[in-house]
Scaffold this motif. Structure first.
Motif, PDB file in Angstrom:
ATOM      1  N   LEU A  45       1.041  -1.276   0.130  1.00  0.00           N
ATOM      2  CA  LEU A  45       0.018   0.132  -0.056  1.00  0.00           C
ATOM      3  C   LEU A  45       0.864   1.252  -0.010  1.00  0.00           C
ATOM      4  CD1 LEU A  45      -2.660  -1.283   2.573  1.00  0.00           C
ATOM      5  CD2 LEU A  45      -3.140  -0.696   0.116  1.00  0.00           C
ATOM      6  N   ALA A  46       1.822   1.339   0.702  1.00  0.00           N
ATOM      7  CA  ALA A  46       2.740   2.359   0.754  1.00  0.00           C
ATOM      8  C   ALA A  46       3.421   2.648  -0.503  1.00  0.00           C
ATOM      9  CB  ALA A  46       4.058   2.192   1.979  1.00  0.00           C
ATOM     10  N   LYS A  47       4.010   1.634  -1.019  1.00  0.00           N
ATOM     11  CA  LYS A  47       4.356   1.482  -2.394  1.00  0.00           C
ATOM     12  C   LYS A  47       3.538   2.302  -3.454  1.00  0.00           C
ATOM     13  CE  LYS A  47       6.797  -0.953  -5.928  1.00  0.00           C
ATOM     14  NZ  LYS A  47       6.820  -2.334  -6.738  1.00  0.00           N
ATOM     15  N   ARG A  48       2.301   2.074  -3.400  1.00  0.00           N
ATOM     16  CA  ARG A  48       1.218   2.433  -4.316  1.00  0.00           C
ATOM     17  C   ARG A  48       0.902   3.923  -4.031  1.00  0.00           C
ATOM     18  NH1 ARG A  48      -0.443   2.625  -8.945  1.00  0.00           N
ATOM     19  NH2 ARG A  48      -2.767   2.698  -9.466  1.00  0.00           N
ATOM     20  N   CYS A  49       1.002   4.236  -2.729  1.00  0.00           N
ATOM     21  CA  CYS A  49       0.853   5.537  -2.475  1.00  0.00           C
ATOM     22  C   CYS A  49       2.062   6.538  -3.278  1.00  0.00           C
ATOM     23  CB  CYS A  49       0.728   5.773  -1.116  1.00  0.00           C
ATOM     24  SG  CYS A  49      -0.852   5.510  -0.248  1.00  0.00           S
ATOM     25  N   GLU A  50       3.237   5.819  -3.062  1.00  0.00           N
ATOM     26  CA  GLU A  50       4.475   6.710  -3.514  1.00  0.00           C
ATOM     27  C   GLU A  50       4.359   6.803  -5.145  1.00  0.00           C
ATOM     28  OE1 GLU A  50       7.721   4.509  -2.220  1.00  0.00           O
ATOM     29  OE2 GLU A  50       7.365   4.927   0.049  1.00  0.00           O
ATOM     30  N   GLU A  51       3.775   5.614  -5.672  1.00  0.00           N
ATOM     31  CA  GLU A  51       3.497   5.741  -7.326  1.00  0.00           C
ATOM     32  C   GLU A  51       2.628   6.967  -7.527  1.00  0.00           C
ATOM     33  OE1 GLU A  51       4.273   0.730  -7.706  1.00  0.00           O
ATOM     34  OE2 GLU A  51       2.326   1.616  -7.980  1.00  0.00           O
ATOM     35  N   HIS A  52       1.556   6.973  -6.880  1.00  0.00           N
ATOM     36  CA  HIS A  52       0.525   7.836  -6.996  1.00  0.00           C
ATOM     37  C   HIS A  52       1.172   9.507  -7.133  1.00  0.00           C
ATOM     38  CE1 HIS A  52      -3.260   5.985  -7.849  1.00  0.00           C
ATOM     39  NE2 HIS A  52      -3.107   5.122  -7.097  1.00  0.00           N
ATOM     40  N   LEU A  53       1.807   9.502  -5.943  1.00  0.00           N
ATOM     41  CA  LEU A  53       2.663  10.895  -5.490  1.00  0.00           C
ATOM     42  C   LEU A  53       3.678  11.222  -6.589  1.00  0.00           C
ATOM     43  CD1 LEU A  53       2.820  10.720  -1.916  1.00  0.00           C
ATOM     44  CD2 LEU A  53       1.016  12.063  -3.157  1.00  0.00           C
ATOM     45  N   ALA A  54       4.550  10.172  -7.050  1.00  0.00           N
ATOM     46  CA  ALA A  54       5.390  10.359  -8.277  1.00  0.00           C
ATOM     47  C   ALA A  54       4.773  10.644  -9.338  1.00  0.00           C
ATOM     48  CB  ALA A  54       6.264   9.025  -8.489  1.00  0.00           C
ATOM     49  N   GLY A  55       3.692  10.350  -9.654  1.00  0.00           N
ATOM     50  CA  GLY A  55       2.794  10.204 -10.933  1.00  0.00           C
ATOM     51  C   GLY A  55       2.519  12.087 -10.901  1.00  0.00           C
ATOM     52  N   ALA A  56       1.807  12.148  -9.752  1.00  0.00           N
ATOM     53  CA  ALA A  56       1.304  13.580  -9.438  1.00  0.00           C
ATOM     54  C   ALA A  56       2.527  14.686  -9.698  1.00  0.00           C
ATOM     55  CB  ALA A  56       0.694  13.707  -8.235  1.00  0.00           C
TER      56      ALA A  56
END
Length: 74
Positions: A45-56
């Motif tokens: 879940l933390a990795k998924r959040c990081e992916e979203h933030l990197a995309g943003a």
């Protein structure tokens, strides 16, 4: 517990579930296997959040670069 579904979660859903995972782990009382599975879920879940933030972050940087290009054309 499979973590394959994590890839489908939006940022808010992943973040909210991560909060629940952390609180559950902090409370304790789980056996080792349950704790490990929950920890792995939290990591996913933390990795998924990081992916979203990197995309943003990339989108913001692209928008700013585009705005700079537009202002230099004037």
């Amino acid at each position: 517990m499979s973590n394959a579904d994590v890839a489908e979660l939006g940022y808010e859903a992943a973040r909210d579930e991560l909060v629940v995972v952390v609180k559950t782990l902090e409370l304790g009382g789980l056996d080792l296997d349950e704790s490990l599975a929950l920890w792995e879920r939290g990591e996913a879940l933390a990795k998924r959040c990081e992916e979203h933030l990197a995309g943003a972050r990339r989108r913001v940087e692209q928008a700013l670069a585009h705005a700079d290009d537009d202002s230099s054309d004037e």
